[in-house]
Design a protein around this motif. Structure first.
Motif, PDB file in Angstrom:
ATOM      1  N   ALA A 163      16.400  10.086   4.654  1.00 16.78           N
ATOM      2  CA  ALA A 163      15.405   9.043   4.365  1.00 16.78           C
ATOM      3  C   ALA A 163      14.513   9.515   3.224  1.00 16.78           C
ATOM      4  O   ALA A 163      14.018  10.649   3.244  1.00 16.78           O
ATOM      5  N   MET A 164      14.326   8.665   2.224  1.00  5.68           N
ATOM      6  CA  MET A 164      13.474   9.060   1.100  1.00  5.68           C
ATOM      7  C   MET A 164      12.037   9.219   1.578  1.00  5.68           C
ATOM      8  O   MET A 164      11.551   8.459   2.399  1.00  5.68           O
ATOM      9  N   HIS A 192       8.993   6.652  -4.934  1.00  7.39           N
ATOM     10  CA  HIS A 192      10.443   6.855  -4.954  1.00  7.39           C
ATOM     11  C   HIS A 192      11.105   5.510  -4.686  1.00  7.39           C
ATOM     12  O   HIS A 192      10.412   4.484  -4.530  1.00  7.39           O
ATOM     13  N   LEU A 217      10.165  -1.794  -1.676  1.00  7.07           N
ATOM     14  CA  LEU A 217       9.107  -2.641  -1.098  1.00  7.07           C
ATOM     15  C   LEU A 217       8.473  -3.509  -2.190  1.00  7.07           C
ATOM     16  O   LEU A 217       8.104  -4.664  -1.939  1.00  7.07           O
ATOM     17  N   VAL A 229       3.672  -5.564   2.588  1.00 10.86           N
ATOM     18  CA  VAL A 229       4.998  -5.025   2.913  1.00 10.86           C
ATOM     19  C   VAL A 229       4.872  -3.552   3.315  1.00 10.86           C
ATOM     20  O   VAL A 229       4.244  -2.757   2.600  1.00 10.86           O
ATOM     21  N   PHE A 230       5.487  -3.212   4.446  1.00  8.33           N
ATOM     22  CA  PHE A 230       5.496  -1.829   4.945  1.00  8.33           C
ATOM     23  C   PHE A 230       6.935  -1.408   5.226  1.00  8.33           C
ATOM     24  O   PHE A 230       7.779  -2.251   5.549  1.00  8.33           O
ATOM     25  N   GLY A 231       7.215  -0.106   5.147  1.00  9.14           N
ATOM     26  CA  GLY A 231       8.576   0.390   5.339  1.00  9.14           C
ATOM     27  C   GLY A 231       8.868   0.742   6.788  1.00  9.14           C
ATOM     28  O   GLY A 231       8.038   1.350   7.473  1.00  9.14           O
ATOM     29  N   THR A 279      14.680   1.045   5.687  1.00  8.94           N
ATOM     30  CA  THR A 279      14.573   2.421   5.182  1.00  8.94           C
ATOM     31  C   THR A 279      15.574   2.654   4.050  1.00  8.94           C
ATOM     32  O   THR A 279      16.768   2.378   4.201  1.00  8.94           O
ATOM     33  N   VAL A 280      15.081   3.174   2.942  1.00 11.63           N
ATOM     34  CA  VAL A 280      15.957   3.522   1.819  1.00 11.63           C
ATOM     35  C   VAL A 280      16.288   5.013   1.916  1.00 11.63           C
ATOM     36  O   VAL A 280      15.405   5.841   2.170  1.00 11.63           O
ATOM     37  N   PRO A 310       0.825  -1.211   0.000  1.00 10.05           N
ATOM     38  CA  PRO A 310       0.000   0.000   0.000  1.00 10.05           C
ATOM     39  C   PRO A 310       0.860   1.263   0.000  1.00 10.05           C
ATOM     40  O   PRO A 310       1.843   1.333   0.746  1.00 10.05           O
ATOM     41  N   MET A 367       0.817   5.878  -0.881  1.00  3.77           N
ATOM     42  CA  MET A 367       0.075   7.086  -1.242  1.00  3.77           C
ATOM     43  C   MET A 367       0.622   7.684  -2.536  1.00  3.77           C
ATOM     44  O   MET A 367       0.330   8.834  -2.877  1.00  3.77           O
ATOM     45  N   GLY A 368       1.434   6.915  -3.254  1.00  6.15           N
ATOM     46  CA  GLY A 368       1.913   7.382  -4.560  1.00  6.15           C
ATOM     47  C   GLY A 368       3.088   8.330  -4.476  1.00  6.15           C
ATOM     48  O   GLY A 368       3.735   8.462  -3.441  1.00  6.15           O
ATOM     49  N   GLN A 420       4.083   3.025  12.399  1.00  7.95           N
ATOM     50  CA  GLN A 420       3.031   2.525  11.506  1.00  7.95           C
ATOM     51  C   GLN A 420       3.136   1.001  11.349  1.00  7.95           C
ATOM     52  O   GLN A 420       2.126   0.292  11.401  1.00  7.95           O
ATOM     53  N   HIS A 475       9.628   3.148  -1.986  1.00 14.14           N
ATOM     54  CA  HIS A 475       8.468   2.353  -2.414  1.00 14.14           C
ATOM     55  C   HIS A 475       8.916   1.206  -3.323  1.00 14.14           C
ATOM     56  O   HIS A 475       8.435   0.077  -3.199  1.00 14.14           O
ATOM     57  N   LYS A 522      10.792   2.945   7.709  1.00  9.75           N
ATOM     58  CA  LYS A 522      10.874   4.412   7.788  1.00  9.75           C
ATOM     59  C   LYS A 522       9.740   4.934   8.678  1.00  9.75           C
ATOM     60  O   LYS A 522       9.907   5.881   9.437  1.00  9.75           O
ATOM     61  N   ASP A 523       8.571   4.296   8.548  1.00  8.76           N
ATOM     62  CA  ASP A 523       7.415   4.647   9.376  1.00  8.76           C
ATOM     63  C   ASP A 523       7.271   3.564  10.441  1.00  8.76           C
ATOM     64  O   ASP A 523       6.364   2.732  10.403  1.00  8.76           O
TER      65      ASP A 523
HETATM   66  P1  AMP Z   1       3.684   6.394   1.757  1.00 11.63           P
HETATM   67  O1  AMP Z   1       3.423   6.437   0.292  1.00 11.63           O
HETATM   68  O2  AMP Z   1       4.593   7.472   2.243  1.00 11.63           O
HETATM   69  O3  AMP Z   1       2.423   6.234   2.581  1.00 11.63           O
HETATM   70  O4  AMP Z   1       4.511   5.066   2.003  1.00 11.63           O
HETATM   71  C1  AMP Z   1       4.077   3.823   1.508  1.00 11.63           C
HETATM   72  C2  AMP Z   1       4.965   2.738   2.076  1.00 11.63           C
HETATM   73  O5  AMP Z   1       6.316   2.990   1.700  1.00 11.63           O
HETATM   74  C3  AMP Z   1       4.945   2.703   3.606  1.00 11.63           C
HETATM   75  O6  AMP Z   1       4.978   1.353   4.040  1.00 11.63           O
HETATM   76  C4  AMP Z   1       6.211   3.433   3.969  1.00 11.63           C
HETATM   77  O7  AMP Z   1       6.739   3.055   5.221  1.00 11.63           O
HETATM   78  C5  AMP Z   1       7.128   3.009   2.847  1.00 11.63           C
HETATM   79  N1  AMP Z   1       8.244   3.952   2.692  1.00 11.63           N
HETATM   80  C6  AMP Z   1       8.187   5.302   2.578  1.00 11.63           C
HETATM   81  N2  AMP Z   1       9.419   5.831   2.512  1.00 11.63           N
HETATM   82  C7  AMP Z   1      10.291   4.792   2.598  1.00 11.63           C
HETATM   83  C8  AMP Z   1      11.722   4.679   2.598  1.00 11.63           C
HETATM   84  N3  AMP Z   1      12.518   5.754   2.486  1.00 11.63           N
HETATM   85  N4  AMP Z   1      12.264   3.449   2.703  1.00 11.63           N
HETATM   86  C9  AMP Z   1      11.482   2.350   2.831  1.00 11.63           C
HETATM   87  N5  AMP Z   1      10.131   2.386   2.826  1.00 11.63           N
HETATM   88  C10 AMP Z   1       9.538   3.587   2.720  1.00 11.63           C
END
Ligand code: AMP
Length: 273
Positions: A173-174, A24, A30, A135-137, A165-166, A18, A20-21, A143, A27, A139-140
């Protein structure tokens, strides 16, 4: 999507990412993890209004659907699910998922509706996409912990996989929100990563007091222009409760406003490192 998921699920393992678009490399990493964890990769792109509070950046949140679709496809996503707001939250919507304890820490304190919005939309998306794993990052970090707890508490049959975290080459952090930063703010944004590295250095040289580490991090970040600290915390990686002494692996997380952009980062602090 539900009908498609039913058909796919019978014979193949669905792994879900999942987002929010405004994709980078974070994402995309993941999506790569998802590809290796199953047979069908589903990516969702939905800027979820219920996780934004009043005055936050829901309207301004960056969107680039065509570019996202091309990137997701190139990385091996099989399906990109892009529901509209009206489809996910039709008139009269009134059911939310609420966790009692985990949101009372870290980001939950400054963003009171955030985790209710996340837990609700993730539940909805799980019911629509019917994944075997998601799969979740990291970085959060909070969450990921909230989603894992929700899945356990509500007996959801979904394996939660956390991806590392990338970062940009300089360590930032991206984040889709990095696009808000001016050139000067981009330099100040590096203060978050710098504070985490300095904290680990203090721990490696024997410091065990969270208060002293947090205080040094505050000074370090405040020395960068346009920074305004929301929180800096050192906590138990499972319960998210504050840890006063560092006697084993703990987590440090911080949220800092750079100009009007709120950035977050976190890392492990390990005395054995
Ligand atoms: P978002 O689009 O920001 O809601 O993030 C979608 C998913 O990508 C979430 O599981 C985030 O934790 C993950 N994510 C966002 N930034 C990074 C990053 N720099 N490295 C790894 N995962 C990330």
């Amino acid at each position: 999507m539900q009908a498609l998921a039913d058909r796919l699920r019978a014979e193949r393992r669905i792994v879900f990412v999942p987002t929010m678009g405004f994709l980078h490399e974070g994402h995309l990493s993941l999506i790569r993890i998802a590809r290796n964890a199953g047979d069908v990769v589903v990516v969702s792109i939905f800027v979820n209004p219920t996780q934004f509070g009043p005055g936050e950046d829901f309207q301004e949140y960056p969107r680039a659907l065509d570019r996202d679709l091309a990137l997701a496809e190139k990385e091996g996503a099989d399906i990109v699910f892009t529901p509209s707001e009206a489809e996910l939250y039709p008139e009269g919507f009134e059911t939310y998922v609420h966790l009692e304890r985990l949101p009372r820490h870290l980001c939950g304190l400054s963003r009171p509706v955030f985790f209710r919005g996340v837990a609700t939309v993730v539940t909805k998306l799980f019911h629509i996409v019917k994944p075997h794993a998601a799969v979740f990052g990291e970085k959060d970090y909070q969450q990921v912990m909230v989603v894992k707890k929700m899945v356990r508490d509500l007996n959801m049959d979904v394996e939660i996989i956390a991806g590392p975290t990338v970062r940009e080459p300089d360590g930032l952090a991206m984040s889709s929100r990095n696009s808000y930063l001016s050139k000067e703010q981009r330099r100040s944004a590096l203060s978050l990563r710098k504070a985490l590295i300095e904290a680990q250095q203090m721990v490696s040289s024997g410091e065990r007091s969270s208060a002293r580490i947090v205080s040094a991090a505050k000074d370090s970040i405040a020395s960068f222009p346009e920074t305004d600290i929301d929180y800096i915390r050192i906590f138990d990686p499972e319960t998210l409760e504050d840890r006063k002494e560092i006697n084993g692996p703990v987590r440090m997380a911080l949220a800092v406003r750079v100009g009007s952009t709120r950035l977050i980062d976190n890392d492990l602090l390990n005395p054995a490192r």
